[in-house]
Design a protein around this motif. Structure first.
Motif, PDB file in Angstrom:
ATOM      1  N   LEU A 318     -35.673  23.867 -37.618  1.00 60.58           N
ATOM      2  CA  LEU A 318     -36.919  23.985 -36.853  1.00 60.58           C
ATOM      3  C   LEU A 318     -38.034  24.606 -37.679  1.00 60.58           C
ATOM      4  O   LEU A 318     -39.193  24.181 -37.616  1.00 60.58           O
ATOM      5  CB  LEU A 318     -36.698  24.835 -35.599  1.00 60.58           C
ATOM      6  CG  LEU A 318     -35.865  24.244 -34.463  1.00 60.58           C
ATOM      7  CD1 LEU A 318     -35.838  25.207 -33.288  1.00 60.58           C
ATOM      8  CD2 LEU A 318     -36.415  22.898 -34.031  1.00 60.58           C
ATOM      9  N   ASN A 324     -41.087  17.623 -32.599  1.00 69.14           N
ATOM     10  CA  ASN A 324     -41.440  17.626 -31.178  1.00 69.14           C
ATOM     11  C   ASN A 324     -40.186  17.737 -30.320  1.00 69.14           C
ATOM     12  O   ASN A 324     -40.188  18.353 -29.256  1.00 69.14           O
ATOM     13  CB  ASN A 324     -42.131  16.314 -30.769  1.00 69.14           C
ATOM     14  CG  ASN A 324     -43.343  15.991 -31.599  1.00 69.14           C
ATOM     15  OD1 ASN A 324     -43.353  14.988 -32.283  1.00 69.14           O
ATOM     16  ND2 ASN A 324     -44.361  16.830 -31.544  1.00 69.14           N
ATOM     17  N   THR A 359     -40.242  22.953 -28.928  1.00 69.04           N
ATOM     18  CA  THR A 359     -39.330  21.852 -29.224  1.00 69.04           C
ATOM     19  C   THR A 359     -38.471  21.535 -28.012  1.00 69.04           C
ATOM     20  O   THR A 359     -37.758  22.397 -27.508  1.00 69.04           O
ATOM     21  CB  THR A 359     -38.427  22.206 -30.426  1.00 69.04           C
ATOM     22  OG1 THR A 359     -39.241  22.556 -31.538  1.00 69.04           O
ATOM     23  CG2 THR A 359     -37.546  21.025 -30.797  1.00 69.04           C
TER      24      THR A 359
END
Length: 390
Positions: A318, A324, A359
């Motif tokens: 991440l 996304n 996310t």
């Protein structure tokens, strides 16, 4: 790709599309697209499907691939222990299949066995190989899609250059890629990644793979090996991984690890419906997933552990890629309702909160069909032009 090839590829994925829609997708002017569409209509490669539903203005004409085209695609989806072969047409319809052929890739005869099953599959389905635009192969390992080589095997193993062997023996153009990249491509075109430009697709199977989508494209890295998620050294144990190293994520975050731990616990006297299901199911992953669906506490506990480890691995990514969406796909997606909370817990623990909150975790609806869809699409991406030349 030439313009006509791109149009045919879009129509394969979208089924129906207008000239305006194609012009926008292809970033080409309407007159140029119209000219190509008219030529494809003359060749009867595409057909007019009538007018789209009214949106208040002039109704647009829709076009699709001609349903009477007799072009075929053969896909071979390989994982560590099972192989499936599918025959499909350009309408994405499966015309024949042989699924879950038990083949252990560590067996030196596995490559020859795959060729034998493919030969029998072609014979049993009466396939005219001249109508097959291509064969697609997806499999685990360090697959270089450009050279067709799987560097996880030695040169004397048929799996090292399975692409070339299939092309030579069957005289059909063949393309190969890593299984997790094919799963990611399927999610991008048919599944949870359609509207996401930056996604990480976790292929949870016997191992745990990763497909990386950046700016709407699959990221392969400099030498084609990007996405070897399973070999990040995050394991809390010192267990030996299949790659020969210790501490890899895969030894704690895969269906195989959950199965191994479940079987160890059963041997130590704990109860699980898995021990009953495995007597009637030859595929251990199916037995594990079914036990989880029934509510078996031991299995759910083991699946929760792999979910947490996957989340720990994702947390590392991440901060680098800032996607996304995280998409859980592959066989393991069937138990995504158990995995997702544990993945989120690990992300909350190991990620910067602002990044973790931005996310989204999504469970794929494609499940284990993702690999087949992605492998078939691989052929379309490479060989759709064969429709034009034929």
């Amino acid at each position: 790709m030439e313009l006509k090839e791109k149009i045919l590829t879009y129509l394969y994925y979208l089924k129906e599309q207008s000239i305006a829609g194609l012009s926008k997708s292809l970033s080409k002017s309407t007159p140029i697209v119209t000219k190509a569409i008219n030529e494809l209509l003359e060749q009867r490669i595409i057909v007019d499907k009538g007018l789209a539903a009214s949106t208040g203005g002039r109704r647009a004409a829709l076009y699709s691939l001609n349903e009477n085209l007799d072009n075929l695609i053969v896909s071979i989806s390989i994982d560590q222990f099972y192989t499936s072969i599918h025959l499909s047409n350009l309408q994405q319809e499966i015309l024949g299949e042989e699924i879950d052929i038990k083949l252990d890739l560590t067996d030196p005869t596995a490559g020859v066995a795959i060729l034998t099953h493919l030969r029998i599959f072609i014979e049993n389905n009466h396939i005219d190989t001249k109508k097959v635009i291509g064969v697609g192969i997806s499999m685990p390992g360090f697959v270089n899609s450009t050279t067709g080589i799987n560097n996880s095997y030695t040169e004397d193993n048929p799996l090292y250059n399975l692409k070339k062997i299939v092309e030579t023996e069957f005289n059909i153009p063949t393309v190969i890629d890593n299984d997790s990249r094919c799963v990611a491509w399927a999610e991008k075109e048919f599944g949870s990644g359609i509207n996401s430009t930056h996604s990480l697709v976790i292929n949870l199977n016997w191992g745990v793979g990763l497909g990386i989508i950046i700016n709407g494209e699959i990221f392969t890295g400099a030498t084609g090996f990007a996405g070897e998620f399973s070999h990040i050294p995050l394991s809390n144990t010192n267990s030996l991984c299949s790659c020969g190293k210790r501490g890899c994520l895969e030894v704690e975050a895969s269906l195989k690890s959950a199965i191994d731990q479940t079987e160890i616990s059963i041997q130590q006297g704990e109860y699980s419906i898995y021990s009953t299901l495995i007597k009637t199911m030859s595929n251990k992953s199916n037995a594990l997933i079914e036990a989880a669906k029934i509510g078996d506490q031991l299995v759910i506990y083991q699946i929760g552990k792999i979910g947490f480890m996957i989340g720990k691995g994702i947390s590392t990514l991440l901060h680098i890629l800032n996607p996304n969406k995280i998409i859980i796909s592959g066989r393991g997606a069937e138990i995504g309702n158990i995995l997702a909370p544990q993945i989120q817990n690990a992300m909350n623990e190991f990620s910067i909160p602002r990044i973790a909150r931005m996310t989204e975790i999504e469970i794929s609806n494609l499940h284990k069909t993702a690999q087949q869809k992605g492998t078939t699409a691989l052929v379309v991406e490479h060989y759709i032009n064969h429709i034009l030349t034929n």
